[in-house]
Design a protein around this motif. Structure first.
Motif, PDB file in Angstrom:
ATOM      1  N   SER A  10       0.812  -1.218   0.000  1.00 29.67           N
ATOM      2  CA  SER A  10       0.000   0.000   0.000  1.00 29.67           C
ATOM      3  C   SER A  10       0.845   1.267   0.000  1.00 29.67           C
ATOM      4  CB  SER A  10      -0.920   0.013   1.234  1.00 29.67           C
ATOM      5  OG  SER A  10      -0.168  -0.124   2.423  1.00 29.67           O
ATOM      6  N   ASN A  11       2.156   1.136  -0.152  1.00 30.75           N
ATOM      7  CA  ASN A  11       3.044   2.293  -0.200  1.00 30.75           C
ATOM      8  C   ASN A  11       4.030   2.130  -1.348  1.00 30.75           C
ATOM      9  OD1 ASN A  11       2.593   3.922   2.520  1.00 30.75           O
ATOM     10  ND2 ASN A  11       2.559   1.753   3.040  1.00 30.75           N
ATOM     11  N   ASP A  12       4.648   3.240  -1.751  1.00 30.00           N
ATOM     12  CA  ASP A  12       5.664   3.185  -2.786  1.00 30.00           C
ATOM     13  C   ASP A  12       6.873   2.409  -2.270  1.00 30.00           C
ATOM     14  OD1 ASP A  12       8.318   4.801  -3.933  1.00 30.00           O
ATOM     15  OD2 ASP A  12       6.780   4.392  -5.434  1.00 30.00           O
ATOM     16  N   ALA A  13       7.346   1.459  -3.057  1.00 33.92           N
ATOM     17  CA  ALA A  13       8.433   0.586  -2.616  1.00 33.92           C
ATOM     18  C   ALA A  13       9.693   1.374  -2.291  1.00 33.92           C
ATOM     19  CB  ALA A  13       8.729  -0.461  -3.688  1.00 33.92           C
ATOM     20  N   ALA A  14       9.983   2.423  -3.087  1.00 32.78           N
ATOM     21  CA  ALA A  14      11.174   3.222  -2.843  1.00 32.78           C
ATOM     22  C   ALA A  14      11.106   3.915  -1.480  1.00 32.78           C
ATOM     23  CB  ALA A  14      11.366   4.255  -3.956  1.00 32.78           C
ATOM     24  N   VAL A  15       9.901   4.351  -1.102  1.00 30.59           N
ATOM     25  CA  VAL A  15       9.719   5.004   0.188  1.00 30.59           C
ATOM     26  C   VAL A  15       9.947   4.006   1.318  1.00 30.59           C
ATOM     27  CG1 VAL A  15       8.054   6.154   1.705  1.00 30.59           C
ATOM     28  CG2 VAL A  15       8.118   6.714  -0.733  1.00 30.59           C
ATOM     29  N   VAL A  16       9.394   2.799   1.157  1.00 29.95           N
ATOM     30  CA  VAL A  16       9.556   1.765   2.178  1.00 29.95           C
ATOM     31  C   VAL A  16      11.024   1.391   2.340  1.00 29.95           C
ATOM     32  CG1 VAL A  16       8.972  -0.611   2.824  1.00 29.95           C
ATOM     33  CG2 VAL A  16       7.235   0.859   1.802  1.00 29.95           C
ATOM     34  N   LEU A  17      11.747   1.278   1.220  1.00 28.06           N
ATOM     35  CA  LEU A  17      13.169   0.971   1.288  1.00 28.06           C
ATOM     36  C   LEU A  17      13.920   2.034   2.091  1.00 28.06           C
ATOM     37  CD1 LEU A  17      13.953  -0.250  -2.356  1.00 28.06           C
ATOM     38  CD2 LEU A  17      14.197  -1.584  -0.273  1.00 28.06           C
ATOM     39  N   GLN A  18      13.588   3.301   1.839  1.00 25.89           N
ATOM     40  CA  GLN A  18      14.275   4.378   2.540  1.00 25.89           C
ATOM     41  C   GLN A  18      13.952   4.374   4.027  1.00 25.89           C
ATOM     42  OE1 GLN A  18      16.624   6.120   0.902  1.00 25.89           O
ATOM     43  NE2 GLN A  18      17.177   6.811   2.950  1.00 25.89           N
ATOM     44  N   TRP A  19      12.733   3.987   4.389  1.00 27.48           N
ATOM     45  CA  TRP A  19      12.372   3.859   5.806  1.00 27.48           C
ATOM     46  C   TRP A  19      13.330   2.899   6.511  1.00 27.48           C
ATOM     47  CZ3 TRP A  19       6.361   2.959   5.228  1.00 27.48           C
ATOM     48  CH2 TRP A  19       5.749   4.180   4.932  1.00 27.48           C
ATOM     49  N   PHE A  20      13.493   1.716   5.914  1.00 27.01           N
ATOM     50  CA  PHE A  20      14.341   0.704   6.542  1.00 27.01           C
ATOM     51  C   PHE A  20      15.808   1.138   6.569  1.00 27.01           C
ATOM     52  CE2 PHE A  20      10.818  -2.231   5.160  1.00 27.01           C
ATOM     53  CZ  PHE A  20      10.376  -2.503   6.442  1.00 27.01           C
ATOM     54  N   VAL A  21      16.280   1.781   5.491  1.00 21.50           N
ATOM     55  CA  VAL A  21      17.673   2.237   5.442  1.00 21.50           C
ATOM     56  C   VAL A  21      17.945   3.234   6.564  1.00 21.50           C
ATOM     57  CG1 VAL A  21      19.358   3.566   4.119  1.00 21.50           C
ATOM     58  CG2 VAL A  21      18.009   1.807   2.988  1.00 21.50           C
ATOM     59  N   SER A  22      17.053   4.208   6.715  1.00 25.02           N
ATOM     60  CA  SER A  22      17.230   5.234   7.738  1.00 25.02           C
ATOM     61  C   SER A  22      17.219   4.630   9.137  1.00 25.02           C
ATOM     62  CB  SER A  22      16.127   6.298   7.618  1.00 25.02           C
ATOM     63  OG  SER A  22      16.158   6.937   6.369  1.00 25.02           O
ATOM     64  N   LEU A  23      16.361   3.641   9.347  1.00 21.44           N
ATOM     65  CA  LEU A  23      16.229   3.038  10.670  1.00 21.44           C
ATOM     66  C   LEU A  23      17.490   2.283  11.076  1.00 21.44           C
ATOM     67  CD1 LEU A  23      14.431   2.345  13.124  1.00 21.44           C
ATOM     68  CD2 LEU A  23      13.668   0.324  11.859  1.00 21.44           C
ATOM     69  N   VAL A  24      18.074   1.556  10.145  1.00 22.25           N
ATOM     70  CA  VAL A  24      19.152   0.631  10.518  1.00 22.25           C
ATOM     71  C   VAL A  24      20.552   1.199  10.382  1.00 22.25           C
ATOM     72  CG1 VAL A  24      17.709  -1.314   9.852  1.00 22.25           C
ATOM     73  CG2 VAL A  24      19.374  -0.416   8.217  1.00 22.25           C
ATOM     74  N   THR A  25      20.732   2.310   9.648  1.00 23.78           N
ATOM     75  CA  THR A  25      22.090   2.833   9.475  1.00 23.78           C
ATOM     76  C   THR A  25      22.711   3.212  10.809  1.00 23.78           C
ATOM     77  OG1 THR A  25      21.607   3.649   7.241  1.00 23.78           O
ATOM     78  CG2 THR A  25      23.509   4.590   8.364  1.00 23.78           C
ATOM     79  N   ALA A  26      21.974   3.982  11.630  1.00 20.66           N
ATOM     80  CA  ALA A  26      22.493   4.355  12.949  1.00 20.66           C
ATOM     81  C   ALA A  26      22.694   3.116  13.817  1.00 20.66           C
ATOM     82  CB  ALA A  26      21.544   5.336  13.633  1.00 20.66           C
ATOM     83  N   SER A  27      21.802   2.144  13.681  1.00 23.85           N
ATOM     84  CA  SER A  27      21.900   0.919  14.461  1.00 23.85           C
ATOM     85  C   SER A  27      23.190   0.167  14.143  1.00 23.85           C
ATOM     86  CB  SER A  27      20.685   0.030  14.189  1.00 23.85           C
ATOM     87  OG  SER A  27      20.692  -1.109  14.994  1.00 23.85           O
ATOM     88  N   GLN A  28      23.541   0.109  12.869  1.00 25.69           N
ATOM     89  CA  GLN A  28      24.777  -0.576  12.476  1.00 25.69           C
ATOM     90  C   GLN A  28      25.999   0.138  13.044  1.00 25.69           C
ATOM     91  OE1 GLN A  28      25.702  -2.726   8.636  1.00 25.69           O
ATOM     92  NE2 GLN A  28      26.590  -0.763   8.120  1.00 25.69           N
ATOM     93  N   LEU A  29      25.981   1.471  13.031  1.00 28.25           N
ATOM     94  CA  LEU A  29      27.113   2.229  13.548  1.00 28.25           C
ATOM     95  C   LEU A  29      27.241   2.072  15.065  1.00 28.25           C
ATOM     96  CD1 LEU A  29      26.637   5.387  11.329  1.00 28.25           C
ATOM     97  CD2 LEU A  29      28.553   3.792  11.229  1.00 28.25           C
ATOM     98  N   ILE A  30      26.104   2.021  15.763  1.00 28.07           N
ATOM     99  CA  ILE A  30      26.115   1.755  17.206  1.00 28.07           C
ATOM    100  C   ILE A  30      26.710   0.372  17.466  1.00 28.07           C
ATOM    101  CG2 ILE A  30      24.648   1.338  19.227  1.00 28.07           C
ATOM    102  CD1 ILE A  30      22.733   3.469  18.060  1.00 28.07           C
TER     103      ILE A  30
END
Length: 547
Positions: free
Chosen positions: A408-428
């Motif tokens: 129900s959402n644009d796939a590119a938007v969903v991909l960016q949601w997950f990228v933003s969420l996990v980038t800081a997590s990986q650095l932590i």
């Protein structure tokens, strides 16, 4: 081995754990029906050491290389230019190499399940281990729906005949079958999928070398032309020197999301056959993998496509399906090369599927490791007779259902949601590894343990760990900086970029207050726990024939 400063001289041969109470002893070749039963919960580690050297070495590749190296890297090229991209990826490779050296020393010393998560609690503070473990689990679990979403986008490069929901469901079922059947089958699938990634990136590097020298349908010997025109550096957001610096920063943020490795290799330590011999080779391979794949890959895309390319910019802005936004595919279209774009898309699909498969494995093993330490519900200790933590895998696959958001959402938007969420997590996660190693190093010194006696000794320590800690800690806060630029404030982007930055300290403080934990002094750190089991491995290990 000497090139990475790793001494494996005299590494001892290890074997399987002695079965603990509640376990069934499996006889090689036993295919009786009761082998699919669930084990009773008991304090011991029930995973099996069945992953061979070739599996471990390529598991790191499977987790490290997803779609970002082939597709999303093009966005950074547009924002920073070829020189910024190359410098950023080279710099970040040095950062991850520094993390790898410390992890290699600790994990080879004590090759147990979910090592860096459990060692964080033993060497620093139990609350620190709790926060680090759940941070890593959230990161890995969130990456599963990211790669499933990527698989869906890639498949739609060819046709929209299969609905998104169908592709997502099929992918989740396949992940479940691969990860639940047995560790051996996971290793085999990941081995061949990762091998495909190696062939793809090697093929693309050879392709770059040939076409830049004129081996293309246009006969155009373009070489490093695009570094001259439109230029080696691109400005982002503003003009001048500040714009070029911000462009470089965008490339560095992309590098911090794209490049990984030591965490995936270390997660397999508890299921590696003959780990003190296998793990050094796997960690050593990380250095060559980083150099060849990421540094040369970032150089190649800057050679193939100018940072002003309209086709690539349009592909990213419109969320074009498949690898249409890949700099390699864009270059093939510019040079009028047919068929190859379809082959690249198929191989990128394999890369995305393989990366998702690795994330299911690592997330489930991190949850299992936390359960062993009492930091997750005991139900996640349940393993099948084949040594697979069934309920841990089940929870990860349940989280993977978030991929249905793209229905129900644009796939590119969903991909960016997950990228933003996990980038800081990986650095932590990387920062936590460095802190853990520094405490391990201090404990060895305080307790009079000569590092030259360790089965795996890394050079440049503890300086390399301090170097990596400072870099990864700073980048944790830099990742979402763009929302603070005038006119670019966006609440969802801010929340996805900094949720984990706020959550991890809350996890640490919550566990510390409720459990009244303490930060261990170097003299108090327990360096002996589980070493008796390792000695048992060494005495009882019998090499299994290669399969």
């Amino acid at each position: 081995m000497a090139s990475t400063g790793i001494d494996v001289e005299g590494a001892q041969v290890l074997g399987s754990l002695k079965p603990t109470h509640g376990e069934k002893v499996l006889v090689p070749g036993d295919t009786s029906s009761d082998n699919i039963s669930i084990r009773d919960i008991s304090p011991g580690d029930h995973t099996h050491r069945t992953l061979k050297s070739r599996h471990i070495q390529l598991i790191g590749i499977g987790g490290t290389i997803g779609t970002a190296l082939y597709v999303q890297i093009g966005r950074s090229l547009l924002q920073g230019g070829p020189a910024s991209l190359f410098i950023a990826f080279t710099f970040w490779c040095s950062m991850i190499l520094a993390v790898t050296l410390g992890m290699a020393e600790m994990v080879t010393y004590l090759p147990i399940s979910s090592p860096f998560i459990r060692l964080a609690g033993r060497y620093v503070d139990e609350a620190f281990g709790f926060a680090a473990g759940w941070n890593f689990f959230i990161f890995e679990a969130a990456m599963v729906p990211f790669e499933i979403t990527a698989c869906n986008v890639i498949i739609h490069y060819w046709s929209d005949a299969v609905p998104a929901g169908g592709i997502i469901a099929i992918t989740i079922v396949l992940y479940g079958l691969i990860n639940v059947l047995a560790v051996k089958w996971y290793g085999e699938v990941e081995f061949w999928a990762a091998l495909g990634k190696v062939l793809l990136i090697v093929g693309l590097l050879i392709f770059t070398f040939i076409v830049m020298l004129g081996g293309n349908p246009l006969g155009d010997r373009f070489g490093f032309r695009y570094w001259q025109d439109p230029g080696a550096f691109a400005a982002f957001y503003t003009t001048g020197g500040l714009g070029r610096f911000l462009g470089f920063l965008q490339c560095l943020i992309q590098a911090s999301f794209t490049i990984a490795g030591p965490d995936y290799v270390s997660m397999a330590a508890g299921e590696a056959e003959n780990p003190r011999r296998v793990m050094p080779r796997a960690f050593n391979a990380v250095f060559y993998r980083l150099t060849a794949f990421f540094v040369l890959g970032s150089l190649a895309v800057g050679i193939l496509v100018p940072h002003t390319d309209e086709e690539m910019a349009l592909a990213f802005s419109t969320g074009a399906p498949g690898a249409a936004a890949s700099p390699y595919v864009v270059a093939m279209n510019r040079l009028r090369i047919r068929v190859l774009p379809d082959i690249v898309n198929a191989m990128v699909l394999t890369a995305a599927f393989s990366a998702g498969n690795s994330y299911v494995y690592c997330a489930s093993r991190s949850l299992y490791g936390m359960a062993l330490e009492g930091k997750a519900p005991a139900v996640f200790l349940r393993c099948t007779a084949n040594g697979v933590p069934l309920y841990a895998v089940g929870l990860v696959l349940a989280i993977a259902l978030l991929a249905f958001l793209q229905v129900s959402n644009d796939a590119a938007v969903v991909l960016q949601w997950f990228v933003s969420l996990v980038t800081a997590s990986q650095l932590i996660n990387f920062s936590a590894m460095c802190v853990t190693y520094l405490r391990f190093h201090a404990a060895l010194k305080a307790q009079g343990v000569d590092r030259s006696t360790l089965p795996y000794r890394a050079w440049l320590q503890p300086y390399a760990a301090w170097y990596a800690l400072v870099g990864t800690f700073i980048m944790t806060f830099v990742g979402g900086y763009a929302v603070f630029l005038p006119g670019r404030w966006d609440v969802p982007t801010f929340l996805f970029s900094y949720t984990m930055v706020a959550l991890v300290p809350l996890l640490y403080l919550g566990w510390k207050v409720t459990k009244k934990t303490k930060i261990y002094s170097p003299a108090e750190v327990d360096l002996q726990k589980n070493l008796d089991e390792i000695a048992k491995y060494e005495r009882d290990y019998v090499p299994q024939p290669s399969t």
